[in-house]
Every structure is written in C-alpha cells, then in structure tokens.
Design a protein around this motif. Structure first.
Motif, PDB file in Angstrom:
ATOM      1  N   PHE A 190       0.831  -1.207   0.000  1.00 52.58           N
ATOM      2  CA  PHE A 190       0.000   0.000   0.000  1.00 52.58           C
ATOM      3  C   PHE A 190       0.869   1.261   0.000  1.00 52.58           C
ATOM      4  CE2 PHE A 190      -2.044   3.370   2.483  1.00 52.58           C
ATOM      5  CZ  PHE A 190      -3.173   3.602   1.705  1.00 52.58           C
ATOM      6  N   LEU A 191       1.932   1.262   0.805  1.00 49.24           N
ATOM      7  CA  LEU A 191       2.773   2.448   0.925  1.00 49.24           C
ATOM      8  C   LEU A 191       3.589   2.725  -0.334  1.00 49.24           C
ATOM      9  CD1 LEU A 191       4.028   2.035   4.619  1.00 49.24           C
ATOM     10  CD2 LEU A 191       2.378   3.706   3.752  1.00 49.24           C
ATOM     11  N   VAL A 192       4.087   1.655  -0.992  1.00 50.56           N
ATOM     12  CA  VAL A 192       4.892   1.857  -2.205  1.00 50.56           C
ATOM     13  C   VAL A 192       4.025   1.928  -3.454  1.00 50.56           C
ATOM     14  CG1 VAL A 192       6.880   0.686  -1.169  1.00 50.56           C
ATOM     15  CG2 VAL A 192       5.289  -0.625  -2.588  1.00 50.56           C
ATOM     16  N   LYS A 193       2.692   1.783  -3.227  1.00 52.94           N
ATOM     17  CA  LYS A 193       1.725   1.878  -4.330  1.00 52.94           C
ATOM     18  C   LYS A 193       2.015   0.864  -5.432  1.00 52.94           C
ATOM     19  CE  LYS A 193       0.600   6.758  -3.581  1.00 52.94           C
ATOM     20  NZ  LYS A 193       1.252   6.829  -2.273  1.00 52.94           N
ATOM     21  N   GLU A 194       2.262  -0.357  -5.013  1.00 57.73           N
ATOM     22  CA  GLU A 194       2.493  -1.455  -5.950  1.00 57.73           C
ATOM     23  C   GLU A 194       1.161  -1.893  -6.547  1.00 57.73           C
ATOM     24  OE1 GLU A 194       3.510  -3.891  -8.387  1.00 57.73           O
ATOM     25  OE2 GLU A 194       5.267  -3.326  -7.190  1.00 57.73           O
ATOM     26  N   ASP A 195       1.056  -1.871  -7.860  1.00 61.97           N
ATOM     27  CA  ASP A 195      -0.230  -2.139  -8.513  1.00 61.97           C
ATOM     28  C   ASP A 195      -0.352  -3.546  -9.088  1.00 61.97           C
ATOM     29  OD1 ASP A 195       1.714  -1.669 -10.357  1.00 61.97           O
ATOM     30  OD2 ASP A 195       0.458  -0.514 -11.736  1.00 61.97           O
ATOM     31  N   LEU A 196       0.708  -4.337  -9.002  1.00 59.69           N
ATOM     32  CA  LEU A 196       0.648  -5.686  -9.576  1.00 59.69           C
ATOM     33  C   LEU A 196       0.603  -6.759  -8.491  1.00 59.69           C
ATOM     34  CD1 LEU A 196       3.089  -5.407 -12.620  1.00 59.69           C
ATOM     35  CD2 LEU A 196       0.595  -5.447 -12.639  1.00 59.69           C
ATOM     36  N   PHE A 197       1.551  -6.715  -7.582  1.00 54.39           N
ATOM     37  CA  PHE A 197       1.615  -7.737  -6.546  1.00 54.39           C
ATOM     38  C   PHE A 197       0.647  -7.370  -5.421  1.00 54.39           C
ATOM     39  CE2 PHE A 197       5.679  -8.075  -8.700  1.00 54.39           C
ATOM     40  CZ  PHE A 197       5.766  -9.448  -8.908  1.00 54.39           C
ATOM     41  N   THR A 198      -0.607  -7.669  -5.636  1.00 57.14           N
ATOM     42  CA  THR A 198      -1.625  -7.273  -4.666  1.00 57.14           C
ATOM     43  C   THR A 198      -2.307  -8.497  -4.067  1.00 57.14           C
ATOM     44  OG1 THR A 198      -3.158  -6.986  -6.537  1.00 57.14           O
ATOM     45  CG2 THR A 198      -2.012  -5.025  -5.735  1.00 57.14           C
ATOM     46  N   ARG A 199      -3.605  -8.672  -4.327  1.00 55.10           N
ATOM     47  CA  ARG A 199      -4.392  -9.684  -3.631  1.00 55.10           C
ATOM     48  C   ARG A 199      -3.883 -11.103  -3.869  1.00 55.10           C
ATOM     49  NH1 ARG A 199     -10.589  -9.769  -5.086  1.00 55.10           N
ATOM     50  NH2 ARG A 199      -9.674 -10.362  -7.092  1.00 55.10           N
TER      51      ARG A 199
END
Length: 397
Positions: A95-104
């Motif tokens: 969440f803090l680094v705003k990673e948009d791929l390695f999520t759920r």
C-alpha cells in the motif's frame, strides 16, 4: 538443558527462513511472473523486511521454545500468528509503495504457502528428532539428586518427552522412606555412582532444608566432568504464568508479566490497531455512518455523536466518540450524572437499536486510529463510573 537445544533452534530458524523465501518467490511467480518480479526491485525490500520480522516476532512469542512438549495445535496457532503479521506487513508495504501488480493474489498465495510449508516443517522436524532419539542419537544419562515432589515432576517431564534426549538412570537420595522408585545410592556415595553409571548430567532437586551439601555435590560433579543443574525447591509453587529472569547475578521471578513493556509488542499492537481501524473506517464506517446519522436525526434533534471524557492508559484522559442514543438535553455537564438503565425513557427509538446491536460503539474506531484506545484491550468507562467504582472498592477494602 535440552540436549543440543541451541543447535536445534538454529536448524529450525534457518529452515523456516529458507521456506519463507521459497514461499515468497513462488507466490510472486504465481501472482505475476518472475520477469515482472525482477523489474519490481522494491519487492526485494519487502522480502528483507519479512525475514527480519519473522526472526524478531518468532522470538518474541517463543515460537522456537518448548517445541518438544507442545502439541501441534499449539504450534499451529503460533504459525498462524506469525503468518498474520507477515500478511499485515506485506499489505502495508504494498500500500505504501503503491504497488499495482503484486496485490491480492500475491498476499493469498504467500499466506497459504507459508502456513503449509512451516506446518510441514514442524511435523517433519519433530518426527525426525523422535526417530533419532529412539535410535539413541544424542542421548545423555541423567541422574537426579533428591526424590521429592520437584524431582518427581522433573522425571515425569523428561520421561514424557524423549525428544529432550535424556535417559533417566535413577535418584540419589538419603530418604529411606522412598519406595517404588529407582534409587541408585545415597548422596555421600555420589562420586562412585557417577563413575559406575557413566553419568553425563546431574540435576539437583533437593528440598531447601536438605541442600547444605550443595557446594560439595557441585564440586564432585565438576571433578568428574559432569554437567550439573539445580532446580530450586520453590519452583514447585510456580506455574506457566511466572517468568524467571535475572538482574545482574540475582534470579528474579516475575509473577505478572506485562508484554506491552517490550517495545516490539507495543509496535506490533499499534501497527495492528492502525491497520485494522483504518480498514474498518474506510470500508464499513464510510457508508454506514450517513445511514445511522440520518436515523439519529430523524429520531431526535441534536448532534450525531455523543462525546464523553474517559480515562485511557496511564490515566490519560481522552474524548471517547459514540453515536448518540439518548434524547438531546443540551450541555450534559449541567446535569447530574445518571446511568442509563433498562427501558430508560431517555433512549430514543434509534438509540434502542444501536445499543442492542452495539453499533453505537463503532465510532470508537476513530479513537483507536488516534491512539486513545486499542482494538484488543479493556474498555474504558465514563469518569463518573470510575469515581463510583473507586469509592465502592475503597469501602470493600
């Protein structure tokens, strides 16, 4: 005094860290691809943090202690605790680094694999150790000086846990009334007994009034190169809730340990409070608040929130936030405190529903986010209640 305890701890810790890294890489590949992982270098920072967190948190909950005598259900609970904190760390970091791929998908794969791998390692390692002990690997001959309650309890412990790596040879005691036990001799013959039975370690568990020869026993054990351990007689009064530590060279028994005295526990508890309350306020409170606010306004005039001063940790006062459930009567400080009772006429129609479902309490997650309260912990009372309870307590004393 478990045989090879430090080595076993090291093997288990290193194995778990290796499995953690395996779970991390497999989860990353399952979630996206290995090529994308190599491009997202910040994920390797997360991996480093995950290893550090596992090391410190596992030691803080004694994850690697008493491995032998604990059932798998107890170990599995600790595994879940570790994985929960690993998951919270991953979610916060992404969440803090705003990673948009390695999520759920990554989080789910990582949590599942980590639970599965560490659980398998726990069962497998315990079976291997039991097998080695049965084959006589690392077994040491143990002699106990004394035959009282403390000594008997110790024998039961090592007998029911062969993984400790000890073979009980017998008791050395001057108590002639002892019957039905393995007595190998008297205390004055300890030197000959050590040589005859090829003793590796001695445990002294004498009653306090029978330990005048303690120095001589230790001297003889040292001469024969036998490791010696002492169980103080007062240990028979202790339970698991007591903690034994040292200050300087003096042993200290703590009857009531406060986990939050440790910085790591305070950090973990606060991180959980922030994470949980933020999710609750964002995903639930954000849409539930306007509905309840309208119902409160329709039920009676006045503010939506009822704000009351309460006492938190270290007697620090704070403004506790709740949904208003009573009819608005102006400035509450102008009136004498009157507790709410069943069928209180001051409770509004909406207020009855909110109190019955405890929905009037949910704005307190704002207090949790601000650090006034905690998700898990005692519920602070109104100041007036505290004052009344204090009077009652003093009268009882």
């Amino acid at each position: 005094m478990i045989v090879n305890k430090k080595s076993i701890y090291t093997y288990r810790l290193i194995s778990d860290l290796l499995l953690l890294n395996v779970a991390f890489f497999l989860s990353a590949v399952f979630a996206q691809s290995f090529e994308i992982l190599l491009l997202r270098t910040q994920m390797f920072v997360l991996l480093l943090l995950a290893n550090i967190l596992w090391f410190f948190y596992s030691n803080s909950i004694d994850f690697y202690d008493e491995f032998y005598s604990r059932p798998f259900a107890y170990q599995f609970t600790n595994i879940l605790k570790n994985v929960v904190f690993q998951t919270v760390l991953a979610v916060l970091f992404i969440f803090l680094v705003k990673e948009d791929l390695f999520t759920r998908n990554f989080i789910l794969f990582y949590a599942f694999l980590l639970i599965a791998l560490i659980s398998l390692r726990t069962v497998f390692f315990k079976k291997i150790l039991k097998s080695l002990r049965k084959k006589g690997k690392g077994i040491r001959n143990l002699l106990i000086v004394g035959s009282g309650e403390t000594a008997k309890n110790f024998v039961k412990t090592i007998s029911s846990n062969p993984e400790f790596g000890y073979k009980f040879i017998g008791y050395v005691t001057n108590d002639d009334s002892t019957e039905g036990q393995t007595i190998v001799g008297k205390i004055e013959n300890i030197d000959a007994i050590l040589n005859k039975n090829k003793i590796d370690e001695v445990v002294i568990a004498l009653p306090q009034d029978s330990s005048e020869n303690l120095d001589e026993l230790i001297r003889i054990c040292n001469i024969n190169a036998v490791s010696v351990h002492i169980i103080p007689d007062y240990f028979r009064f202790l339970a698991d809730r007591f903690q034994v530590s040292t200050i300087g060279k003096l042993p200290i028994i703590t009857a009531r340990e406060e986990p939050l005295n440790e910085v790591n526990w305070r950090f973990i508890k606060r991180a959980f409070d922030i994470f949980f309350s933020f999710l609750f306020l964002f995903f639930i409170f954000s849409w539930l608040y306007p509905i309840i606010a309208v119902l409160i306004k329709l039920s009676s005039s006045g503010p939506v929130f009822f704000i009351q001063e309460r006492t938190g940790a270290k007697n620090k006062r704070f403004k506790c936030i709740k949904f208003r459930t009573l009819a608005h009567t102006g400035n509450a400080t102008q009136f004498k405190f009157k507790p709410v009772v069943t069928n209180d006429p001051r409770i509004t129609g909406t207020g009855k529903f909110l109190r019955k479902t405890n929905l009037d309490e949910i704005p307190q997650f704002i207090n949790v986010l601000l650090g006034d309260m905690s998700v898990v912990g005692p519920r602070p009372h109104a100041l007036m209640f505290d004052q009344q309870y204090q009077k009652i307590f003093e009268e009882i004393k």
